[in-house]
Write a protein that holds these residues in place. Structure first.
Motif, PDB file in Angstrom:
ATOM      1  N   PHE A  21       0.333  -1.157   0.442  1.00  0.00           N
ATOM      2  CA  PHE A  21      -0.224  -0.149  -0.034  1.00  0.00           C
ATOM      3  C   PHE A  21       1.313   0.833   0.182  1.00  0.00           C
ATOM      4  N   SER A  22       0.590   1.668  -1.014  1.00  0.00           N
ATOM      5  CA  SER A  22       1.064   3.120  -0.709  1.00  0.00           C
ATOM      6  C   SER A  22       0.887   4.582  -0.263  1.00  0.00           C
ATOM      7  N   GLY A  23      -1.388   4.883  -0.330  1.00  0.00           N
ATOM      8  CA  GLY A  23      -1.562   5.621  -0.093  1.00  0.00           C
ATOM      9  C   GLY A  23      -2.081   5.453   1.174  1.00  0.00           C
ATOM     10  N   ASN A  24      -2.887   6.985   1.079  1.00  0.00           N
ATOM     11  CA  ASN A  24      -3.434   6.685   2.809  1.00  0.00           C
ATOM     12  C   ASN A  24      -5.148   6.157   2.465  1.00  0.00           C
ATOM     13  N   HIS A  25      -5.290   6.433   1.696  1.00  0.00           N
ATOM     14  CA  HIS A  25      -6.789   5.873   0.990  1.00  0.00           C
ATOM     15  C   HIS A  25      -7.051   4.653  -0.072  1.00  0.00           C
ATOM     16  N   VAL A 282     -23.576   4.620  16.533  1.00  0.00           N
ATOM     17  CA  VAL A 282     -22.120   4.567  16.468  1.00  0.00           C
ATOM     18  C   VAL A 282     -21.487   4.778  15.676  1.00  0.00           C
ATOM     19  N   LEU A 283     -21.351   5.538  14.575  1.00  0.00           N
ATOM     20  CA  LEU A 283     -20.162   6.751  13.717  1.00  0.00           C
ATOM     21  C   LEU A 283     -19.713   6.934  15.325  1.00  0.00           C
ATOM     22  N   GLY A 284     -20.187   8.248  15.517  1.00  0.00           N
ATOM     23  CA  GLY A 284     -19.422   8.611  16.734  1.00  0.00           C
ATOM     24  C   GLY A 284     -18.755   7.677  17.764  1.00  0.00           C
ATOM     25  N   LEU A 285     -20.050   6.570  18.297  1.00  0.00           N
ATOM     26  CA  LEU A 285     -18.590   6.073  19.058  1.00  0.00           C
ATOM     27  C   LEU A 285     -17.315   5.778  18.512  1.00  0.00           C
ATOM     28  N   ARG A 286     -17.127   5.428  17.550  1.00  0.00           N
ATOM     29  CA  ARG A 286     -16.186   4.941  17.094  1.00  0.00           C
ATOM     30  C   ARG A 286     -15.616   6.139  16.943  1.00  0.00           C
ATOM     31  N   PHE A 287     -15.414   7.180  16.386  1.00  0.00           N
ATOM     32  CA  PHE A 287     -14.318   8.020  16.268  1.00  0.00           C
ATOM     33  C   PHE A 287     -13.861   8.463  17.123  1.00  0.00           C
ATOM     34  N   ALA A 288     -15.192   8.720  18.668  1.00  0.00           N
ATOM     35  CA  ALA A 288     -15.360   9.059  20.354  1.00  0.00           C
ATOM     36  C   ALA A 288     -13.539   7.666  20.291  1.00  0.00           C
ATOM     37  N   GLU A 289     -13.989   7.165  19.935  1.00  0.00           N
ATOM     38  CA  GLU A 289     -12.725   5.484  19.925  1.00  0.00           C
ATOM     39  C   GLU A 289     -11.965   5.487  19.494  1.00  0.00           C
ATOM     40  N   PHE A 290     -11.442   6.445  18.025  1.00  0.00           N
ATOM     41  CA  PHE A 290     -10.367   7.020  17.328  1.00  0.00           C
ATOM     42  C   PHE A 290      -9.629   7.126  18.523  1.00  0.00           C
ATOM     43  N   ARG A 299      -0.425   7.772  19.174  1.00  0.00           N
ATOM     44  CA  ARG A 299      -0.480   7.269  18.198  1.00  0.00           C
ATOM     45  C   ARG A 299      -1.604   7.280  17.159  1.00  0.00           C
ATOM     46  N   THR A 300      -1.789   7.217  15.323  1.00  0.00           N
ATOM     47  CA  THR A 300      -2.855   7.436  14.975  1.00  0.00           C
ATOM     48  C   THR A 300      -3.417   6.095  14.462  1.00  0.00           C
ATOM     49  N   PRO A 301      -4.304   5.510  14.501  1.00  0.00           N
ATOM     50  CA  PRO A 301      -4.830   4.836  14.254  1.00  0.00           C
ATOM     51  C   PRO A 301      -5.675   4.671  12.753  1.00  0.00           C
ATOM     52  N   ILE A 302      -5.439   3.137  12.773  1.00  0.00           N
ATOM     53  CA  ILE A 302      -5.674   3.041  11.466  1.00  0.00           C
ATOM     54  C   ILE A 302      -6.985   2.895  11.493  1.00  0.00           C
ATOM     55  N   LEU A 303      -7.813   3.488  10.237  1.00  0.00           N
ATOM     56  CA  LEU A 303      -9.579   3.146   9.896  1.00  0.00           C
ATOM     57  C   LEU A 303     -10.218   2.040   9.339  1.00  0.00           C
ATOM     58  N   PRO A 326      -7.051  14.214   9.073  1.00  0.00           N
ATOM     59  CA  PRO A 326      -6.239  13.956   7.491  1.00  0.00           C
ATOM     60  C   PRO A 326      -4.881  13.386   7.977  1.00  0.00           C
ATOM     61  N   GLN A 327      -4.189  12.982   7.405  1.00  0.00           N
ATOM     62  CA  GLN A 327      -2.784  11.499   7.653  1.00  0.00           C
ATOM     63  C   GLN A 327      -3.364  10.268   8.263  1.00  0.00           C
ATOM     64  N   THR A 328      -4.923  10.071   8.045  1.00  0.00           N
ATOM     65  CA  THR A 328      -4.903   8.958   8.750  1.00  0.00           C
ATOM     66  C   THR A 328      -5.148   8.443   7.600  1.00  0.00           C
ATOM     67  N   GLN A 329      -4.565   6.582   7.679  1.00  0.00           N
ATOM     68  CA  GLN A 329      -4.823   5.961   6.975  1.00  0.00           C
ATOM     69  C   GLN A 329      -6.073   4.953   6.902  1.00  0.00           C
ATOM     70  N   VAL A 330      -6.648   4.751   5.916  1.00  0.00           N
ATOM     71  CA  VAL A 330      -8.074   4.985   6.213  1.00  0.00           C
ATOM     72  C   VAL A 330      -8.034   2.836   5.189  1.00  0.00           C
ATOM     73  N   PHE A 331      -8.678   1.802   5.365  1.00  0.00           N
ATOM     74  CA  PHE A 331      -9.153   0.824   4.411  1.00  0.00           C
ATOM     75  C   PHE A 331     -10.491   1.246   4.208  1.00  0.00           C
ATOM     76  N   ALA A 332     -10.677   0.841   2.801  1.00  0.00           N
ATOM     77  CA  ALA A 332     -12.974   0.839   3.183  1.00  0.00           C
ATOM     78  C   ALA A 332     -12.673   0.177   1.819  1.00  0.00           C
ATOM     79  N   THR A 333     -14.466  -1.042   2.764  1.00  0.00           N
ATOM     80  CA  THR A 333     -14.420  -1.883   1.628  1.00  0.00           C
ATOM     81  C   THR A 333     -16.034  -1.694   1.180  1.00  0.00           C
TER      82      THR A 333
END
Length: 359
Positions: A21-25, A282-290, A299-303, A326-333
């Motif tokens: 992986f070379s990108g952040n998204h 639930v999205l807000g809870l996950r962002f709060a976890e981050f 440390r900045t978690p991966i999303l 910003p600058q957070t690596q995100v993996f999405a499906t």
């Protein structure tokens, strides 16, 4: 924190995958049932050695084989390369190495490579019973504090031993002995939760409002089974309940019965919130976890975002993307990109029958 390379062998429906992986998204695109979520699950396992989809390791080893092998190469916050090798058998035996050294204690690994997963399964944090919420909270606090992890481990071991004694009619002196470790660790767990949940609530409130453009106030409220001002509070309560505990053969009060509740304008979201409101929570809870992990660990978690974008309406989808740090690596499906205009914004892989081809 960035994931640079991933090598999988015999994981779920994936016989072999070697990805860089070379990108952040990064986006994994394909029809349902092809292995997109399996790959995201493997990345999540690199964080806490457990699946976000199920308890235990059963079913993770590819059918017809005996062992899975997961290798990850990360770049940490200091720009240093880190390597993790996790191997496990179909019967549960696990082997973990970090930078070539074997890791024996789970608490030495938690928090090293943090990741936060957004999944449609997160509705259980609002809709289901207390056990799902306790598991989420315990994993978050354990990942951010070795002290909490150790207290939780000792407490549950002492709890199992006390319950075994209660079932077989153990005497007071035997119960006293196990309560010597049960009581102080119960108090530590309670104090950690008491301090953490207001922080989580405040962050949830910000993200919920940002996601939903809502006038409602979102929050979480700690619902402890027992409020413990001192160690003696729990000690006295255990002694008071001992006779009934013997009758039931179990410890009926304590942090293992705690809960927290998601609220909108002070009302329980489980009963009063719409599906759209619950999704925002639930999205807000996950962002709060981050945010909690980022602050606690420096440390900045991966999303990891598992097919969530397609479930959002256009307004929430736009708000969600704007909230990605910003600058957070995100993996999405997904079965398609969030919008046609976004294809060029993602480093993407086509997924079919457990195979991954870079687009």
């Amino acid at each position: 924190m960035r994931l640079l390379d991933l090598n999988l062998e015999n994981f779920r429906n994936i016989e072999s995958a070697n990805l860089t992986f070379s990108g952040n998204h990064v986006f994994f695109i394909g029809a349902n049932g092809q292995g997109k979520t399996n790959l995201l699950e493997a990345i999540g396992i690199s964080s806490n050695l457990r699946s976000f989809r199920k308890s235990g390791m059963d079913g993770l080893v590819r059918l017809g084989t005996r062992k899975s092998r997961l290798f990850f190469r990360f770049k940490d916050e200091t720009e240093q390369d880190r390597e993790t090798l996790f191997q496990f058998h179909d019967k549960g035996e696990k082997q973990l190495e970090v930078d070539g050294e074997k890791i024996k204690r789970f608490s030495d690994y938690l928090g090293e490579f943090p990741a936060v997963t957004f999944s449609s399964r997160d509705f259980r944090l609002v809709r289901e019973g207390p056990s799902d919420r306790r598991k989420w909270l315990d994993l978050l606090l354990s990942s951010s504090s070795a002290e909490y992890f150790d207290a939780l481990k000792i407490y549950h071991r002492a709890l199992r031993e006390r319950n075994a004694l209660l079932k077989k009619g153990g005497g007071d002196r035997e119960l006293d002995a196990f309560e010597q470790s049960l009581i102080p660790n119960a108090f530590r767990i309670y104090q950690f939760r008491l301090q953490a949940l207001p922080i989580i609530s405040e962050t949830l409130s910000f993200y919920y409002e940002s996601l939903s453009n809502s006038l409602e106030k979102a929050s979480v409220q700690y619902r402890p089974d027992l409020e413990l001002s001192t160690l003696e509070d729990f000690s006295n309560r255990l002694m008071k309940e001992r006779m009934k505990d013997r009758q039931f053969g179990t410890t009926r009060r304590g942090p293992h019965r705690d809960d927290f509740e998601c609220l909108l304008d002070g009302k329980g979201a489980r009963d009063f919130a719409s599906e759209g409101q619950q999704r925002g929570l639930v999205l807000g809870l996950r962002f709060a976890e981050f945010e909690y992990l980022k602050k606690s660990l420096s440390r900045t978690p991966i999303l990891l975002i598992d097919d969530v974008l397609g479930e959002l309406d256009e307004k929430r989808k736009a708000n969600f993307k704007n909230l990605l740090p910003p600058q957070t690596q995100v993996f999405a499906t997904g079965t398609s990109f969030p919008t046609n205009d976004e294809k060029s914004n993602w480093e993407s892989f086509q997924v079919e029958a457990g195979k991954f081809v870079k687009n």
